[in-house]
Each structure stands twice: as structure tokens, then as C-alpha cells.
Scaffold this motif. Sequence first.
Motif, PDB file in Angstrom:
ATOM      1  N   PHE A 240       5.897  -9.061 -18.726  1.00 31.22           N
ATOM      2  CA  PHE A 240       5.277  -8.312 -17.632  1.00 31.22           C
ATOM      3  C   PHE A 240       3.843  -8.801 -17.483  1.00 31.22           C
ATOM      4  O   PHE A 240       3.036  -8.649 -18.401  1.00 31.22           O
ATOM      5  N   MET A 241       3.536  -9.389 -16.323  1.00 34.04           N
ATOM      6  CA  MET A 241       2.169  -9.817 -16.048  1.00 34.04           C
ATOM      7  C   MET A 241       1.449  -8.733 -15.260  1.00 34.04           C
ATOM      8  O   MET A 241       2.054  -8.009 -14.463  1.00 34.04           O
ATOM      9  N   SER A 242       0.160  -8.634 -15.475  1.00 28.19           N
ATOM     10  CA  SER A 242      -0.647  -7.641 -14.765  1.00 28.19           C
ATOM     11  C   SER A 242      -0.594  -7.898 -13.259  1.00 28.19           C
ATOM     12  O   SER A 242      -0.774  -9.028 -12.802  1.00 28.19           O
ATOM     13  N   LEU A 243      -0.325  -6.847 -12.506  1.00 23.49           N
ATOM     14  CA  LEU A 243      -0.261  -6.937 -11.045  1.00 23.49           C
ATOM     15  C   LEU A 243      -1.589  -6.460 -10.470  1.00 23.49           C
ATOM     16  O   LEU A 243      -1.904  -5.269 -10.493  1.00 23.49           O
ATOM     17  N   ASP A 244      -2.357  -7.388  -9.958  1.00 22.89           N
ATOM     18  CA  ASP A 244      -3.672  -7.067  -9.402  1.00 22.89           C
ATOM     19  C   ASP A 244      -3.630  -7.331  -7.896  1.00 22.89           C
ATOM     20  O   ASP A 244      -3.591  -8.469  -7.453  1.00 22.89           O
ATOM     21  N   THR A 245      -3.625  -6.274  -7.093  1.00 25.41           N
ATOM     22  CA  THR A 245      -3.525  -6.424  -5.635  1.00 25.41           C
ATOM     23  C   THR A 245      -4.806  -5.985  -4.931  1.00 25.41           C
ATOM     24  O   THR A 245      -4.791  -5.692  -3.733  1.00 25.41           O
ATOM     25  N   ARG A 246      -5.913  -5.963  -5.654  1.00 29.96           N
ATOM     26  CA  ARG A 246      -7.161  -5.479  -5.053  1.00 29.96           C
ATOM     27  C   ARG A 246      -7.626  -6.360  -3.903  1.00 29.96           C
ATOM     28  O   ARG A 246      -8.271  -5.885  -2.971  1.00 29.96           O
ATOM     29  N   ALA A 247      -7.288  -7.653  -3.958  1.00 27.78           N
ATOM     30  CA  ALA A 247      -7.734  -8.556  -2.891  1.00 27.78           C
ATOM     31  C   ALA A 247      -6.714  -8.653  -1.763  1.00 27.78           C
ATOM     32  O   ALA A 247      -6.934  -9.369  -0.800  1.00 27.78           O
TER      33      ALA A 247
ATOM     34  N   ALA B  40       0.797  -1.224   0.000  1.00 33.27           N
ATOM     35  CA  ALA B  40       0.000   0.000   0.000  1.00 33.27           C
ATOM     36  C   ALA B  40       0.830   1.274   0.000  1.00 33.27           C
ATOM     37  O   ALA B  40       0.279   2.373  -0.080  1.00 33.27           O
ATOM     38  N   VAL B  41       2.143   1.169   0.084  1.00 37.82           N
ATOM     39  CA  VAL B  41       2.982   2.347   0.299  1.00 37.82           C
ATOM     40  C   VAL B  41       2.921   3.332  -0.864  1.00 37.82           C
ATOM     41  O   VAL B  41       2.708   4.536  -0.671  1.00 37.82           O
TER      42      VAL B  41
ATOM     43  N   VAL C 223      -3.972  -3.470 -17.899  1.00 36.90           N
ATOM     44  CA  VAL C 223      -5.092  -3.044 -17.043  1.00 36.90           C
ATOM     45  C   VAL C 223      -5.874  -4.243 -16.534  1.00 36.90           C
ATOM     46  O   VAL C 223      -6.185  -4.359 -15.338  1.00 36.90           O
ATOM     47  N   GLU C 224      -6.212  -5.160 -17.420  1.00 39.22           N
ATOM     48  CA  GLU C 224      -7.061  -6.285 -17.033  1.00 39.22           C
ATOM     49  C   GLU C 224      -6.241  -7.387 -16.345  1.00 39.22           C
ATOM     50  O   GLU C 224      -5.133  -7.709 -16.787  1.00 39.22           O
ATOM     51  N   PRO C 225      -6.759  -7.973 -15.254  1.00 39.58           N
ATOM     52  CA  PRO C 225      -6.091  -9.130 -14.644  1.00 39.58           C
ATOM     53  C   PRO C 225      -5.978 -10.265 -15.666  1.00 39.58           C
ATOM     54  O   PRO C 225      -6.848 -10.460 -16.510  1.00 39.58           O
TER      55      PRO C 225
ATOM     56  N   VAL D 234       7.996 -10.960 -14.579  1.00 41.88           N
ATOM     57  CA  VAL D 234       7.685 -10.104 -13.428  1.00 41.88           C
ATOM     58  C   VAL D 234       6.217  -9.699 -13.486  1.00 41.88           C
ATOM     59  O   VAL D 234       5.530  -9.889 -14.500  1.00 41.88           O
ATOM     60  N   ARG D 235       5.753  -9.144 -12.385  1.00 44.94           N
ATOM     61  CA  ARG D 235       4.416  -8.550 -12.339  1.00 44.94           C
ATOM     62  C   ARG D 235       4.575  -7.037 -12.234  1.00 44.94           C
ATOM     63  O   ARG D 235       5.488  -6.554 -11.561  1.00 44.94           O
ATOM     64  N   ALA D 236       3.697  -6.292 -12.881  1.00 40.22           N
ATOM     65  CA  ALA D 236       3.821  -4.836 -12.880  1.00 40.22           C
ATOM     66  C   ALA D 236       2.446  -4.187 -12.919  1.00 40.22           C
ATOM     67  O   ALA D 236       1.487  -4.742 -13.461  1.00 40.22           O
ATOM     68  N   ASP D 237       2.379  -2.975 -12.357  1.00 41.55           N
ATOM     69  CA  ASP D 237       1.149  -2.192 -12.414  1.00 41.55           C
ATOM     70  C   ASP D 237       0.865  -1.763 -13.851  1.00 41.55           C
ATOM     71  O   ASP D 237       1.754  -1.727 -14.707  1.00 41.55           O
ATOM     72  N   SER D 238      -0.380  -1.380 -14.090  1.00 40.19           N
ATOM     73  CA  SER D 238      -0.820  -1.091 -15.459  1.00 40.19           C
ATOM     74  C   SER D 238      -0.098   0.116 -16.066  1.00 40.19           C
ATOM     75  O   SER D 238      -0.006   0.233 -17.287  1.00 40.19           O
ATOM     76  N   ASN D 239       0.411   1.030 -15.235  1.00 45.56           N
ATOM     77  CA  ASN D 239       1.077   2.235 -15.768  1.00 45.56           C
ATOM     78  C   ASN D 239       2.595   2.093 -15.807  1.00 45.56           C
ATOM     79  O   ASN D 239       3.301   3.059 -16.098  1.00 45.56           O
ATOM     80  N   PHE D 240       3.115   0.913 -15.514  1.00 46.14           N
ATOM     81  CA  PHE D 240       4.558   0.733 -15.393  1.00 46.14           C
ATOM     82  C   PHE D 240       5.278   1.008 -16.719  1.00 46.14           C
ATOM     83  O   PHE D 240       6.269   1.742 -16.764  1.00 46.14           O
ATOM     84  N   LEU D 241       4.795   0.428 -17.813  1.00 42.97           N
ATOM     85  CA  LEU D 241       5.457   0.590 -19.107  1.00 42.97           C
ATOM     86  C   LEU D 241       5.453   2.047 -19.550  1.00 42.97           C
ATOM     87  O   LEU D 241       6.434   2.536 -20.134  1.00 42.97           O
ATOM     88  N   GLN D 242       4.378   2.767 -19.254  1.00 40.61           N
ATOM     89  CA  GLN D 242       4.301   4.179 -19.628  1.00 40.61           C
ATOM     90  C   GLN D 242       5.304   5.014 -18.839  1.00 40.61           C
ATOM     91  O   GLN D 242       6.027   5.833 -19.413  1.00 40.61           O
ATOM     92  N   LEU D 243       5.335   4.822 -17.525  1.00 38.42           N
ATOM     93  CA  LEU D 243       6.226   5.637 -16.707  1.00 38.42           C
ATOM     94  C   LEU D 243       7.686   5.403 -17.046  1.00 38.42           C
ATOM     95  O   LEU D 243       8.513   6.312 -16.957  1.00 38.42           O
ATOM     96  N   PHE D 244       8.022   4.170 -17.456  1.00 39.45           N
ATOM     97  CA  PHE D 244       9.413   3.866 -17.785  1.00 39.45           C
ATOM     98  C   PHE D 244       9.703   3.986 -19.282  1.00 39.45           C
ATOM     99  O   PHE D 244      10.791   3.635 -19.730  1.00 39.45           O
ATOM    100  N   SER D 245       8.744   4.501 -20.025  1.00 38.64           N
ATOM    101  CA  SER D 245       8.930   4.768 -21.458  1.00 38.64           C
ATOM    102  C   SER D 245       9.416   3.536 -22.212  1.00 38.64           C
ATOM    103  O   SER D 245      10.341   3.603 -23.021  1.00 38.64           O
TER     104      SER D 245
END
Length: 801
Positions: free
Chosen positions: A195-202, A79-80, A142-144, A118-129
Motif C-alpha cells: 500500500f503506497m501513500s495516496l497524496d491527492t493534495r495537488a 473529491a467525492v 501519512v507521509e507522501p 495499490v495506493r491508499a489513504d492514510s486511514n485505510f488500514l485502520q478502517l479495514f482492520s
Amino acid sequence: MIKNYLTIAWRSLSKNKVFSFINTFGLAIGLACCMLISGYLYQELTYDTYSENAKQLYRVNLSTIGNGGTDVYPVVDVAVGEGMKNAFPEIKASTRLGGMQPIFVKYQDKQFKEANIVRADSNFLQLFSIPVIEGDSRTALVEPGSIVITKDLAKKYFGEEAALGKTLIVGNQPQKITGVINKVPDNSHFHADAFMSLDTRAWHQTWSNLGFYTYLLLDKHADPKKLEAQFPQLVAKYVVPEIQHDMGVSLAEAQKSVNTFIFSLQPLTDIHLHSHTKFEREANGDINYVYIFGALAIFILLLACINFTNLSTAASARRSKEVGIRKVLGSLKNNLVTQFLTESVLLTTLAMAFALVLVYFLLPYFNDVAGKNITMQFYLGYKAVVIELLVALLVGIAAGVYPAFFISSFRILSVLKGNSNSQNSRSVLRSGLIVFQFGISTAFIIATFIVYQQLHFMQNQKLGYDKNQILVINDTYTLKNNLVPFKNQLMQNKQVVNATISGDLPTRSGDGTQIYLKSSNTNAAHSEIHTSIYHIDENYLATMGMKMALGRNFSASSPGDSSGVIVNQTAVKELGIGNADPIGKTIVRSGQREFTIIGVVKDFHYSSAKEKIAPLMMLYGYSNGSVILKVNTADMSGLIASIKAQWDDYHADSPFSYTFLDDQYAQLYVAEARTGKIFTSFAILAVIIASLGLFGLSAFSIRQRVKEIGIRKVLGASSGTITGMLSAQFLKLVALSIVIAVPFTWFAMHKWLQEFAYRVEIQWWVFAAAGAMALGVAFITVSFQTIKAALANPVKSLRNE
């Protein structure tokens, strides 16, 4: 005028082929070394700069203070990142990267074990160009259940077919391919094939544990230091309640974590060279090696330039009459200086062309040694060629300016009478340059000896376990219910001494957690420490050759051992048990799970010897482990073939694969082995360059003393006496260079050894051996010329008198 200068320069170089070759070859070696190292330094210093947001991206690190030390982690809890973004408006975005264990990936009849997913958040590729060449980077993750793969991975599974929209089975989970990238740039502190979608909602949105590499995108005008100063309020708000709950301590005790639980921001571009925690995604570089290799390049180039200056100055007597005649005919000093500088620049330009040829042939070896992937295109690009020409010009001017002014300053009457300027001043200069050259060469030789001593020491010191003939059968978890029968069947082989099932080997740290010693006083302060965790069975210690210091090993006949724990001696010390008996005491793991200490294992190295032995706890049981065998056989290939046959009989879901523990141990010291190879290479090059200069100077000096040698032989001097006399003047200079080099090299290598928790003592014989090698090389270099002169017929040298 320029054409005339170039024509005369070319004629002069052609007339002095030996000196021209020595100068060209020496300069080419120096320039080639600089070019190779410049490629290395460029890659090291430009890590993570490929992102458009590189200057605004920061990684969140966590430091925990306790037991008189500080542990730094590059990963924080789930959550950090988002919590910080919501708390501070100057944080524009956050993203996370999560590592995964090697896992099997399947598509139809193709199955491979992939170690870099690895697993990554949906905006990871954008932020790292990281551009997506197929799909949309904004929505790809975006989608799990979605996955983005590299072009090479797509070709591996699908050949020439389109990968987009197809489904891979990763482990047991289907993952739809929603994007394809070319690759993660080489100069990145992380790399991945997918890069696999990182879904931590649960997931529980906690703050006080470890988990993900978390990055923040700051506003361009944000001050990271001011932002860091506000992080303690987040610790007080989120971390303190979790610690109070998990550790069962009072609120006042938990509030101490505000000062001992510290979040910090590390610039993205600093990670590769300035971050060295044991939880890094990949092994990083080291800024100290950037300084070391940069200094090596400068010294090698200096040696080459000194060769040029020394040989040009030494050869000046041969051109003294030329200078005198030119002056008589009206040449001005400026014209003469320009002429000799033109010759110098022409020589360095030829050397640069030769250096490019050397780089072409040496680049594959250099890439292998340095662990880089530098291409020849790096040196042939427009900007690189311009820089190379400028370097040739500057080096030519810098190396030729003294000889040019020196030669052009000859007095007309003196040179026409056969005399030039004071021989003493030139002799002192040449002697000083020889001392400098062999001082550097000797320093390289000493450094090489010490680097290899340290490497040998780390690879062969007592580890606390026996790594020899330990065979690891990988992926045995795919046997499922047949895992234990497979192990028991292997135990029936007379070549197998012992066998255990575990996913933890003493070449890696294992999982980590926080623990503290339970006290009867519930209000007492807890001394919390971080420890690694190994999951083992009752045969692990015996298989690995580890020894108990106190207590007992796990036992299959003791059901209570599931809540028992074996700790190492360092853990006992850091828990503050002191001289008391630790057996029977209770330690508490994060989440308030309690374990009773049943044994203490003697300390053993479970990571590189660069690090001190850290606390370790061993728990009973295994999951997804490997079968680890202690074997005793001279026919290893036959044993492996037998094991493979048994593996095939069980029809496992993965192919048979194995490794040796000593091979994995050797991987811990790849960086040090590379350093040793680089020092060896540079030591050899430094000696070659210095020897070339000494060879040229000895040839010139002996040519100047031909008549003296003839007179001495006529008067009865033996060839041995003359050889010794001629060699002595050079060997004295080399001996002086050794004396000067020793204290400086000792200081530099002493500082380097401080990086290692366990290190060798620098022995006197290292300096003696290096000095003997330098003297030996110098003697061999000059002996050809001196012996030739000593054996020459004196009549030939005196007949013109």
C-alpha cells in the motif's frame, strides 16, 4: 443399555459387510461433498467480515443513465468521499483505494515486476482492520512517499533482514517502508502486496469523473437509504457545474444530470457476491453460484441418505425373524426403534470419520477447482468437530428413522412364518427412491454437458479478430528510445507477419471516458455515452486481423490523425448517428477535446462473451505499450529465443518476458471453466452414489428371486432372457427418472444461460446423450448381478425345495 445397543449394532454391521460398506462409502462421499462445499460457502458468505467496522462500511458506487441503459461504476472521483463526509455528520470517515498498473520494484540488485501494488489513504488500514505487525497503522501512510508491504514481499526483497525503514524504488520513485503487515485476509474483495501513500493534495478536487474506490464509515444509527436520498443535492452543487464546463452545455442541460448521475451506497459485505461491474478491483463471486453449490451439496447428501434408507429397508427381510424373536422375548417397539437408530447413528459416525479422510485427500483438488485456499484446520477446529458430530447424529436419525420404525413394526406371526409386511409398499418406496436418485444424477450429467457447451462456444466463437499466434512482448517501454528500432528489427524476421506497439489488447477494456456527438446546434441536448479507449498505431488493426467497416485506418503520413478517431460499430449506433455517414463527424470527449471520426472498425469482442460488445474509440499513438507480433511459425520456442537475444542486445531496464494472446483470452473464462469442473465432479459423484444404491438393491432383489430364476431355467429360459428380465425392472425406473429430470434441468440451465450475452441453444441431443449415459451406467451396475444369477446352476438354487 447403551453399551448393549452399541455391541449389537456392531455385530449386525459386521455380519452384513457388503451392505455396511455400501452404506458407509455412499454416506462418506455425500458427507465429504457437503464438508468441502461448506468450506467454499463459508468463505464466500464471510467475505469482508474481518473488519471491525464491516457492518458500518459502505462503498460509494456511481450509476449513469443514458441511451436507454444504466452503467454502474464502483469508482468515483477524487473529491467525492471527503466531500460527502463534510456534508453529512452521520458519515464518520472516508477512505480511498487506487489501483496501479504492474510496475517494476527495485532494491539494490534485486528487481521484480509487481502486479499488486495499490495506493491508499492514510486511514485505510485502520478502517479495514488490517493489523500492522511492524510500524504504526495510524501513521504508516501519512507521509507522501511511504509504503506498507506484506511480510512475504519483505522476505522477497530483504530476506531475513528487517524491512522497516528501508527504501524501495517503485517505478522511478523512492518509497520508504513505514509498516509491514502479515497479509490482506483471503476473504477480502481486494488484495495487495503493498500500500503506497495516496497524496491527492495537488489534484483538482472534482466530482464528475471516475478514479478511486471510495468507502464511507457510517454512524451505527445511520440509515444508508435516507443518506442516499440526500446525494442529489451534492450532484446539483458539484457535478452540474463541472458538466456544464466540461461539455460546454447550458445550465438547464447540465442540470439533467441530477437525475442521471446517481451516487449510491453498497454495504461492504455485499460487494463480493452482489457486485459485477467490469471495473471491480478483482473478479467477484456470484450469489447464484452460492445457491447452486449449496443445492448441489444438499442433493448429494440426499442421495447418500436415500441410499441408506433404501438399502436398510430392502435388507429388512433378512432381519424379520430377529425382530419377531425379540418381540416374543418381550422387546418393546421403542427398544427396537432405539436399537436400529443406534445402528444408523453408528454407521453415520463411521461414515463421517471416513469422510474426513476423503476430505484430506480431495481438498487440494477442490481448492484448485474452486479457486480457494481452504485448509484442513477448518474441518478439525473445535467448533467444526462439534458441528460434524451433530451432523452425523442428525443424518443418522433422519436416514434411519423410517427403516427403524418400518422394521420394528413387523407382525410377530407373519415374520415367524417367513413373511413380513406388504412387499408392495416397500417395493413402491424403493422404486421411488431409485427414480429420485437417478433423476438427480441425470440432471447433473445434463448440466455438465450444457456448461461445457457454453464454455466451448465462448472460447471458439468469432471474435472479430484473430487471437492465434499473437505474441506479446511485455514491458517494452523500458527500451525507451530503442522501442521503435526494436520493433523494426523484429519486422525483418520472416517468421514475423506484422508488428504493432500498443498497451491495449482485446482481452481488456482499456481506459474509459464519456463522449457525445457534436451538433451544429449549440443548444441541442447531447446524448452522452461511456466508451473504452484503445491507443494504437497504424499497424494495430492489421496485426490483430481486425476489419474496417467504413472509412480508413490511421496513417503515419497523415499528421492530422492525432485528432482523428476510429470507433466501433456499437459506438456509432449508441451515439445516435443512425443511417447517416459517420465519417467526418466530430465527437467530444470529457474536457471538450474534439476528435474527427476517420473510420469505423467492425465490432470485435474486447472482453468476455458474457458481456455485450460495448462502445470503443481508438486514438492514434501509444504510451507504455507492448510490442505485439503476429507470427507464423512452427518453431515458436526458436523464435522466442531469437527475440530474447535481440532484447538482451538493447540492455533494457527489465527482464525479457512474453505472453500469448490466446492464453490471456482463456483467462477470461476461468470462472466458467471452474464451474464446468465442479459440475463434472458432482455428476461423477452423483452417479457413483446412485450406482452404489442400485448395485445393493439389485443384489438384494436377485437374492430374493434365486428360486424363481432356477425354475425359469429348468423350464427352458435362456441366460439372455433372464438377464433382460432382471435388468428391465431397474432400467424402467431409470428411464422414468430421465423423463422427470429433463424438464426441470432444461428450465434451470435456461435460466443460467440468461447470464450470458452470447449463448448456445440447448439441443435435444444433450438430453438424449445424458439419458443414454444414465441408462448405460444403470445397466452396467445391475448386469454383474443379473448375469451372475442367469448363469448360476439351477440345481443349487432349488436343492433346498
